[in-house]
Write an enzyme that holds these catalytic residues in place. Sequence first.
Site, PDB file in Angstrom:
ATOM      1  N   GLY A  68       0.588  -4.988   0.980  1.00 28.25           N
ATOM      2  CA  GLY A  68      -0.613  -5.055   0.145  1.00 28.25           C
ATOM      3  C   GLY A  68      -0.380  -5.792  -1.168  1.00 28.25           C
ATOM      4  O   GLY A  68      -1.335  -6.310  -1.765  1.00 28.25           O
ATOM      5  N   GLU A 126      -0.767  -9.353  -0.303  1.00 32.00           N
ATOM      6  CA  GLU A 126      -2.197  -9.550  -0.031  1.00 32.00           C
ATOM      7  C   GLU A 126      -3.008  -9.583  -1.330  1.00 32.00           C
ATOM      8  O   GLU A 126      -3.964 -10.343  -1.457  1.00 32.00           O
ATOM      9  CB  GLU A 126      -2.704  -8.442   0.904  1.00 32.00           C
ATOM     10  CG  GLU A 126      -2.120  -8.579   2.310  1.00 32.00           C
ATOM     11  CD  GLU A 126      -2.374  -7.355   3.175  1.00 32.00           C
ATOM     12  OE1 GLU A 126      -1.960  -6.247   2.780  1.00 32.00           O
ATOM     13  OE2 GLU A 126      -2.993  -7.498   4.248  1.00 32.00           O
ATOM     14  N   GLU A 129       4.560  -5.087   7.453  1.00 32.37           N
ATOM     15  CA  GLU A 129       3.808  -4.007   8.110  1.00 32.37           C
ATOM     16  C   GLU A 129       4.250  -3.693   9.533  1.00 32.37           C
ATOM     17  O   GLU A 129       4.259  -2.528   9.942  1.00 32.37           O
ATOM     18  CB  GLU A 129       2.300  -4.332   8.103  1.00 32.37           C
ATOM     19  CG  GLU A 129       1.631  -4.173   6.756  1.00 32.37           C
ATOM     20  CD  GLU A 129       1.677  -5.438   5.912  1.00 32.37           C
ATOM     21  OE1 GLU A 129       2.450  -6.358   6.230  1.00 32.37           O
ATOM     22  OE2 GLU A 129       0.927  -5.505   4.924  1.00 32.37           O
ATOM     23  N   ALA A 170       0.860  -1.174   0.000  1.00 33.98           N
ATOM     24  CA  ALA A 170       0.000   0.000   0.000  1.00 33.98           C
ATOM     25  C   ALA A 170       0.902   1.232   0.000  1.00 33.98           C
ATOM     26  O   ALA A 170       2.063   1.154   0.415  1.00 33.98           O
ATOM     27  CB  ALA A 170      -0.890  -0.022   1.239  1.00 33.98           C
TER      28      ALA A 170
HETATM   29  N1  CO8 Z   1       4.599   3.136  -0.838  1.00 30.61           N
HETATM   30  C1  CO8 Z   1       5.033   4.297  -1.379  1.00 30.61           C
HETATM   31  N2  CO8 Z   1       6.167   4.394  -2.109  1.00 30.61           N
HETATM   32  C2  CO8 Z   1       6.892   3.277  -2.277  1.00 30.61           C
HETATM   33  C3  CO8 Z   1       6.509   2.033  -1.745  1.00 30.61           C
HETATM   34  C4  CO8 Z   1       5.296   1.990  -0.978  1.00 30.61           C
HETATM   35  N3  CO8 Z   1       4.816   0.847  -0.458  1.00 30.61           N
HETATM   36  N4  CO8 Z   1       7.433   1.119  -2.084  1.00 30.61           N
HETATM   37  C5  CO8 Z   1       8.365   1.751  -2.796  1.00 30.61           C
HETATM   38  N5  CO8 Z   1       8.056   3.053  -2.923  1.00 30.61           N
HETATM   39  C6  CO8 Z   1       8.814   4.113  -3.635  1.00 30.61           C
HETATM   40  C7  CO8 Z   1      10.052   4.514  -2.842  1.00 30.61           C
HETATM   41  O1  CO8 Z   1       9.723   5.457  -1.843  1.00 30.61           O
HETATM   42  C8  CO8 Z   1      10.903   5.096  -3.948  1.00 30.61           C
HETATM   43  O2  CO8 Z   1      10.454   6.382  -4.240  1.00 30.61           O
HETATM   44  P1  CO8 Z   1      11.533   7.580  -4.531  1.00 30.61           P
HETATM   45  O3  CO8 Z   1      12.256   7.131  -5.766  1.00 30.61           O
HETATM   46  O4  CO8 Z   1      10.682   8.777  -4.738  1.00 30.61           O
HETATM   47  O5  CO8 Z   1      12.417   7.643  -3.338  1.00 30.61           O
HETATM   48  C9  CO8 Z   1      10.575   4.230  -5.150  1.00 30.61           C
HETATM   49  O6  CO8 Z   1       9.337   3.563  -4.835  1.00 30.61           O
HETATM   50  C10 CO8 Z   1      11.625   3.166  -5.396  1.00 30.61           C
HETATM   51  O7  CO8 Z   1      11.821   2.437  -4.202  1.00 30.61           O
HETATM   52  P2  CO8 Z   1      13.254   2.232  -3.510  1.00 30.61           P
HETATM   53  O8  CO8 Z   1      14.191   3.333  -3.880  1.00 30.61           O
HETATM   54  O9  CO8 Z   1      13.027   1.999  -2.050  1.00 30.61           O
HETATM   55  O10 CO8 Z   1      13.711   0.879  -4.235  1.00 30.61           O
HETATM   56  P3  CO8 Z   1      14.675  -0.241  -3.670  1.00 30.61           P
HETATM   57  O11 CO8 Z   1      14.992  -1.147  -4.791  1.00 30.61           O
HETATM   58  O12 CO8 Z   1      15.798   0.342  -2.897  1.00 30.61           O
HETATM   59  O13 CO8 Z   1      13.766  -1.052  -2.587  1.00 30.61           O
HETATM   60  C11 CO8 Z   1      11.745  -2.106  -1.809  1.00 30.61           C
HETATM   61  C12 CO8 Z   1      12.614  -1.730  -3.028  1.00 30.61           C
HETATM   62  C13 CO8 Z   1      12.465  -3.146  -0.946  1.00 30.61           C
HETATM   63  C14 CO8 Z   1      10.451  -2.698  -2.332  1.00 30.61           C
HETATM   64  C15 CO8 Z   1      11.473  -0.838  -0.942  1.00 30.61           C
HETATM   65  O14 CO8 Z   1      10.973   0.185  -1.810  1.00 30.61           O
HETATM   66  C16 CO8 Z   1      10.477  -1.029   0.142  1.00 30.61           C
HETATM   67  O15 CO8 Z   1      10.817  -1.598   1.193  1.00 30.61           O
HETATM   68  N6  CO8 Z   1       9.217  -0.554  -0.061  1.00 30.61           N
HETATM   69  C17 CO8 Z   1       8.186  -0.620   0.927  1.00 30.61           C
HETATM   70  C18 CO8 Z   1       7.661  -2.034   1.074  1.00 30.61           C
HETATM   71  C19 CO8 Z   1       6.639  -2.110   2.177  1.00 30.61           C
HETATM   72  O16 CO8 Z   1       6.927  -1.866   3.329  1.00 30.61           O
HETATM   73  N7  CO8 Z   1       5.400  -2.445   1.805  1.00 30.61           N
HETATM   74  C20 CO8 Z   1       4.332  -2.583   2.735  1.00 30.61           C
HETATM   75  C21 CO8 Z   1       3.607  -1.287   2.870  1.00 30.61           C
HETATM   76  S1  CO8 Z   1       2.385  -1.362   4.125  1.00 30.61           S
HETATM   77  C22 CO8 Z   1       1.103  -2.193   3.412  1.00 30.61           C
HETATM   78  O17 CO8 Z   1       1.163  -2.606   2.290  1.00 30.61           O
HETATM   79  C23 CO8 Z   1      -0.085  -2.362   4.265  1.00 30.61           C
HETATM   80  C24 CO8 Z   1      -1.283  -2.930   3.501  1.00 30.61           C
HETATM   81  C25 CO8 Z   1      -2.510  -2.769   4.323  1.00 30.61           C
HETATM   82  C26 CO8 Z   1      -2.901  -1.337   4.430  1.00 30.61           C
HETATM   83  C27 CO8 Z   1      -3.976  -1.107   5.378  1.00 30.61           C
HETATM   84  C28 CO8 Z   1      -4.253   0.362   5.484  1.00 30.61           C
HETATM   85  C29 CO8 Z   1      -4.785   0.787   6.777  1.00 30.61           C
END
Ligand code: CO8
Length: 258
Positions: free
Chosen positions: A109, A112, A132, A64
């Site tokens: 997400g 999921e 999460e 998400a």
């Molecule tokens: N949300 C927003 N932006 C994201 C997300 C995300 N989930 N994932 C990646 N991005 C963005 C990064 O911020 C980055 O943006 P920018 O270039 O502007 O800095 C761009 O995508 C590229 O990402 P990275 O530079 O981080 O790329 P890497 O190759 O270094 O890393 C990863 C890739 C490992 C996937 C890393 O981006 C990461 O850890 N992302 C987050 C993953 C995560 O934690 N996902 C779970 C989110 S929580 C969730 O999904 C809850 C679901 C239920 C919601 C319920 C709501 C109440």
Amino acid sequence: MYEHLKTELRGAVAVMTVSVPKSLNALSGAVLRDMEHYLQSLDCHSVRCLVITGDGDKSFVAGADIGEMAPLDAAGGTAWGAGGARVFRMIETLPIPVIAAVNGYALGGGCELAMACDIRICSDNARFGQPEVGLGIIPGFSGTVRLSRLVGMGMAKQLIYTGSHIKADEALRIGLVNAVVPQAELMDKAMELAARIAANAPLAVQAAKRCINAEYDMPADEAIAFEAEAFGQCFATQDQKEGMKAFLTKGKYEFQGK
Ligand code: CO8
């Protein structure tokens, strides 16, 4: 037509690609709305299978959208989670089978979303996880519900409590995915599987999905009766009559969904 999705129809198979390049295909409210509208627009008479994938070669869906969730209060979080969970339940209960072709990160997400699909195949670079708790939240798009159903409670608890990412081979080992293929072959394999499903009697395939989903939560006797009823209804279809006739006369018949 959709800002955050690419959609196409290949014969009787629809393909929905989540496309948000700036965030590795993270799910914002706008992406979820696009998905909901697309799912509502699908004609499940002519379309016999849906494949869901992510744009690019790095990520299926990286979760998400964290930027959008960050400022939410408890009521906002509840509404946000419920909105996503509703869209994923639409996928799970879509009359036709849905295949997730997981082409990279499937985190939070994203994992999921894959779990709401009927079948998951992934590329060898795929990474799965429910990270999460490392963000101060729990899976909110039904991850605590579906992960333990797919991989068992012990493994689900380990994955969710640690927030660890797992690689494709481990996802295969624990039963989170049905198959792992080289990335270059992922879409071909997904389309092959979808075409195979689409060639079968559509009403029978849909009845099978309805049964498997509904019977999961039923006591055995109720589930057996539910299947018996659905089985009987198949004999009211043209496809059963013609399909069996073709078998017995060594002829050919293309299922019509009637
Ligand atoms: N949300 C927003 N932006 C994201 C997300 C995300 N989930 N994932 C990646 N991005 C963005 C990064 O911020 C980055 O943006 P920018 O270039 O502007 O800095 C761009 O995508 C590229 O990402 P990275 O530079 O981080 O790329 P890497 O190759 O270094 O890393 C990863 C890739 C490992 C996937 C890393 O981006 C990461 O850890 N992302 C987050 C993953 C995560 O934690 N996902 C779970 C989110 S929580 C969730 O999904 C809850 C679901 C239920 C919601 C319920 C709501 C109440």
